[in-house]
Design a protein around this motif. Sequence first.
Motif, PDB file in Angstrom:
ATOM      1  N   MET A   1      38.213  36.661  28.029  1.00  0.00           N
ATOM      2  CA  MET A   1      38.977  36.319  26.827  1.00  0.00           C
ATOM      3  C   MET A   1      40.398  36.810  27.011  1.00  0.00           C
ATOM      4  O   MET A   1      40.621  37.949  27.386  1.00  0.00           O
ATOM      5  CB  MET A   1      38.356  36.975  25.594  1.00  0.00           C
ATOM      6  CG  MET A   1      38.938  36.491  24.289  1.00  0.00           C
ATOM      7  SD  MET A   1      38.016  37.135  22.876  1.00  0.00           S
ATOM      8  CE  MET A   1      38.918  38.642  22.575  1.00  0.00           C
ATOM      9  N   SER A   2      41.387  35.955  26.782  1.00  0.00           N
ATOM     10  CA  SER A   2      42.780  36.325  26.969  1.00  0.00           C
ATOM     11  C   SER A   2      43.302  37.068  25.743  1.00  0.00           C
ATOM     12  O   SER A   2      42.753  36.976  24.647  1.00  0.00           O
ATOM     13  CB  SER A   2      43.634  35.084  27.242  1.00  0.00           C
ATOM     14  OG  SER A   2      43.608  34.212  26.130  1.00  0.00           O
ATOM     15  N   THR A  99      35.245  45.557  48.625  1.00  0.00           N
ATOM     16  CA  THR A  99      35.494  44.126  48.801  1.00  0.00           C
ATOM     17  C   THR A  99      35.793  43.431  47.482  1.00  0.00           C
ATOM     18  O   THR A  99      35.965  42.219  47.449  1.00  0.00           O
ATOM     19  CB  THR A  99      34.268  43.459  49.455  1.00  0.00           C
ATOM     20  OG1 THR A  99      33.118  43.667  48.618  1.00  0.00           O
ATOM     21  CG2 THR A  99      33.999  44.050  50.831  1.00  0.00           C
ATOM     22  N   MET A 100      35.840  44.180  46.392  1.00  0.00           N
ATOM     23  CA  MET A 100      36.053  43.590  45.079  1.00  0.00           C
ATOM     24  C   MET A 100      37.536  43.332  44.846  1.00  0.00           C
ATOM     25  O   MET A 100      38.380  44.211  45.030  1.00  0.00           O
ATOM     26  CB  MET A 100      35.526  44.522  43.988  1.00  0.00           C
ATOM     27  CG  MET A 100      35.811  44.032  42.571  1.00  0.00           C
ATOM     28  SD  MET A 100      35.327  45.255  41.331  1.00  0.00           S
ATOM     29  CE  MET A 100      36.019  44.518  39.855  1.00  0.00           C
ATOM     30  N   SER A 101      37.868  42.118  44.483  1.00  0.00           N
ATOM     31  CA  SER A 101      39.228  41.749  44.093  1.00  0.00           C
ATOM     32  C   SER A 101      39.231  41.333  42.631  1.00  0.00           C
ATOM     33  O   SER A 101      38.209  40.873  42.109  1.00  0.00           O
ATOM     34  CB  SER A 101      39.755  40.604  44.965  1.00  0.00           C
ATOM     35  OG  SER A 101      39.856  41.006  46.310  1.00  0.00           O
ATOM     36  N   GLY A 102      40.367  41.498  41.999  1.00  0.00           N
ATOM     37  CA  GLY A 102      40.439  41.147  40.589  1.00  0.00           C
ATOM     38  C   GLY A 102      41.790  40.578  40.216  1.00  0.00           C
ATOM     39  O   GLY A 102      42.798  40.830  40.898  1.00  0.00           O
ATOM     40  N   HIS A 127      37.441  40.888  32.371  1.00  0.00           N
ATOM     41  CA  HIS A 127      37.401  40.612  33.799  1.00  0.00           C
ATOM     42  C   HIS A 127      36.884  41.823  34.570  1.00  0.00           C
ATOM     43  O   HIS A 127      36.122  41.683  35.537  1.00  0.00           O
ATOM     44  CB  HIS A 127      38.778  40.209  34.307  1.00  0.00           C
ATOM     45  CG  HIS A 127      39.109  38.769  34.095  1.00  0.00           C
ATOM     46  ND1 HIS A 127      39.756  38.309  32.965  1.00  0.00           N
ATOM     47  CD2 HIS A 127      38.857  37.668  34.855  1.00  0.00           C
ATOM     48  CE1 HIS A 127      39.895  36.994  33.040  1.00  0.00           C
ATOM     49  NE2 HIS A 127      39.358  36.586  34.171  1.00  0.00           N
ATOM     50  N   PHE A 128      37.298  43.007  34.158  1.00  0.00           N
ATOM     51  CA  PHE A 128      36.842  44.207  34.852  1.00  0.00           C
ATOM     52  C   PHE A 128      35.336  44.390  34.704  1.00  0.00           C
ATOM     53  O   PHE A 128      34.632  44.676  35.671  1.00  0.00           O
ATOM     54  CB  PHE A 128      37.571  45.427  34.297  1.00  0.00           C
ATOM     55  CG  PHE A 128      37.214  46.714  34.989  1.00  0.00           C
ATOM     56  CD1 PHE A 128      37.806  47.060  36.199  1.00  0.00           C
ATOM     57  CD2 PHE A 128      36.294  47.585  34.442  1.00  0.00           C
ATOM     58  CE1 PHE A 128      37.470  48.236  36.848  1.00  0.00           C
ATOM     59  CE2 PHE A 128      35.948  48.770  35.075  1.00  0.00           C
ATOM     60  CZ  PHE A 128      36.549  49.088  36.285  1.00  0.00           C
ATOM     61  N   LEU A 143      43.013  46.965  28.488  1.00  0.00           N
ATOM     62  CA  LEU A 143      43.775  46.712  29.710  1.00  0.00           C
ATOM     63  C   LEU A 143      43.463  47.832  30.691  1.00  0.00           C
ATOM     64  O   LEU A 143      43.718  49.010  30.410  1.00  0.00           O
ATOM     65  CB  LEU A 143      45.279  46.659  29.420  1.00  0.00           C
ATOM     66  CG  LEU A 143      45.746  45.448  28.612  1.00  0.00           C
ATOM     67  CD1 LEU A 143      47.184  45.631  28.135  1.00  0.00           C
ATOM     68  CD2 LEU A 143      45.630  44.173  29.448  1.00  0.00           C
ATOM     69  N   VAL A 144      42.890  47.477  31.831  1.00  0.00           N
ATOM     70  CA  VAL A 144      42.431  48.451  32.813  1.00  0.00           C
ATOM     71  C   VAL A 144      43.451  48.543  33.943  1.00  0.00           C
ATOM     72  O   VAL A 144      43.781  47.539  34.582  1.00  0.00           O
ATOM     73  CB  VAL A 144      41.055  48.053  33.380  1.00  0.00           C
ATOM     74  CG1 VAL A 144      40.576  49.104  34.372  1.00  0.00           C
ATOM     75  CG2 VAL A 144      40.048  47.875  32.247  1.00  0.00           C
ATOM     76  N   ALA A 145      43.956  49.756  34.176  1.00  0.00           N
ATOM     77  CA  ALA A 145      44.892  49.979  35.281  1.00  0.00           C
ATOM     78  C   ALA A 145      44.116  49.987  36.587  1.00  0.00           C
ATOM     79  O   ALA A 145      43.211  50.807  36.781  1.00  0.00           O
ATOM     80  CB  ALA A 145      45.627  51.298  35.087  1.00  0.00           C
ATOM     81  N   ILE A 146      44.454  49.064  37.488  1.00  0.00           N
ATOM     82  CA  ILE A 146      43.685  48.921  38.724  1.00  0.00           C
ATOM     83  C   ILE A 146      44.499  49.231  39.977  1.00  0.00           C
ATOM     84  O   ILE A 146      43.937  49.384  41.061  1.00  0.00           O
ATOM     85  CB  ILE A 146      43.082  47.502  38.848  1.00  0.00           C
ATOM     86  CG1 ILE A 146      44.172  46.436  38.732  1.00  0.00           C
ATOM     87  CG2 ILE A 146      42.000  47.297  37.805  1.00  0.00           C
ATOM     88  CD1 ILE A 146      43.671  45.015  38.958  1.00  0.00           C
ATOM     89  N   ARG A 147      45.817  49.323  39.847  1.00  0.00           N
ATOM     90  CA  ARG A 147      46.629  49.592  41.027  1.00  0.00           C
ATOM     91  C   ARG A 147      48.034  49.979  40.602  1.00  0.00           C
ATOM     92  O   ARG A 147      48.503  49.568  39.536  1.00  0.00           O
ATOM     93  CB  ARG A 147      46.677  48.363  41.943  1.00  0.00           C
ATOM     94  CG  ARG A 147      47.375  48.622  43.273  1.00  0.00           C
ATOM     95  CD  ARG A 147      47.027  47.557  44.276  1.00  0.00           C
ATOM     96  NE  ARG A 147      47.793  47.689  45.485  1.00  0.00           N
ATOM     97  CZ  ARG A 147      47.652  46.892  46.549  1.00  0.00           C
ATOM     98  NH1 ARG A 147      46.765  45.914  46.513  1.00  0.00           N
ATOM     99  NH2 ARG A 147      48.369  47.067  47.634  1.00  0.00           N
TER     100      ARG A 147
END
Length: 291
Positions: A1-2, A99-102, A127-128, A143-147
């Motif tokens: 969901m956006s 190997t997980m990309s997002g 998405h996470f 909002l998940v900080a991933i990088r």
Amino acid sequence: MSIRPQTLPKARAQTIQRMLGLHDKPNPFLRGNDEGVTGRIVSHLRAAELYWVSEDMAALAMSSGSQLAAARWATADRPSPCGLIYFDGGVGTVQVSGTMSGPVQALAWGPSPDGTLTVTHLMTREHFMGGAQVPFPEAVPPLVAIREARLPVTVEPVPFVDLPAHEGMKPPLPIVSALAAAWHLMQQPQLVERGSVEPGKADARSLRRSGLPSDPVTLVSLRRQYVPQAREGEPSGSRVYRHRWVVSGHWRDQPHGPERALRRKTWIPAYVKGPDGAPLLSTERVNVWRR
């Protein structure tokens, strides 16, 4: 969901609250982070001006960013010293773990203690959760900080290929170049339309009671019709063109400032050049993008 423009302030506030629950421990959702990363991201989010970018504008940022070779990351080059920009449709993917990309759907920026600019790559909770096993899903922020990427703040533009690695990882060039392009495009009122969207009344009251920001969101979208104000290389003198052809979209260093001595990157959209009614040369395939 956006996330929609009206709900971005609430998403920012809930992200701050859930990250504060980490008590400045390393962020469990962020790959390879230092001890102070949680407090730094929270500080940036609190001070951030909010931007919501429409899907067609995000696509243009990705496309035009691929034609940039370098960028500056100084305060004067940003639309605000700290910011949170949400791209409807996203701006590419990064490796999250193993190997997980997002998908990267938002970027937050602000100063780092070492004098660089920190750009935090964010993914929506949905998405996470779709790609990770989380023991306490209720603790995952919207909002998940991933990088993270650390970008040098310099007087001269830095080539993207020369950007330094942070914690062993080079900045993902398609994403940071799209951010630089978005900043440039937002300064072109003839191409980009900017509006303001307030959060919902109930959300605004809740945010004020919690002592969290309830600022309006800057909505960034492409104008429905754009006609270049000045076309490069128009025929002059006795030279006569007998055909029309397509000039591809490209960046130009536009003079501005005192005595027009400064230069600013300006996106020149694709347009048809040549006399009206003349045959259109079709030696190249032309992709037409309609809203």
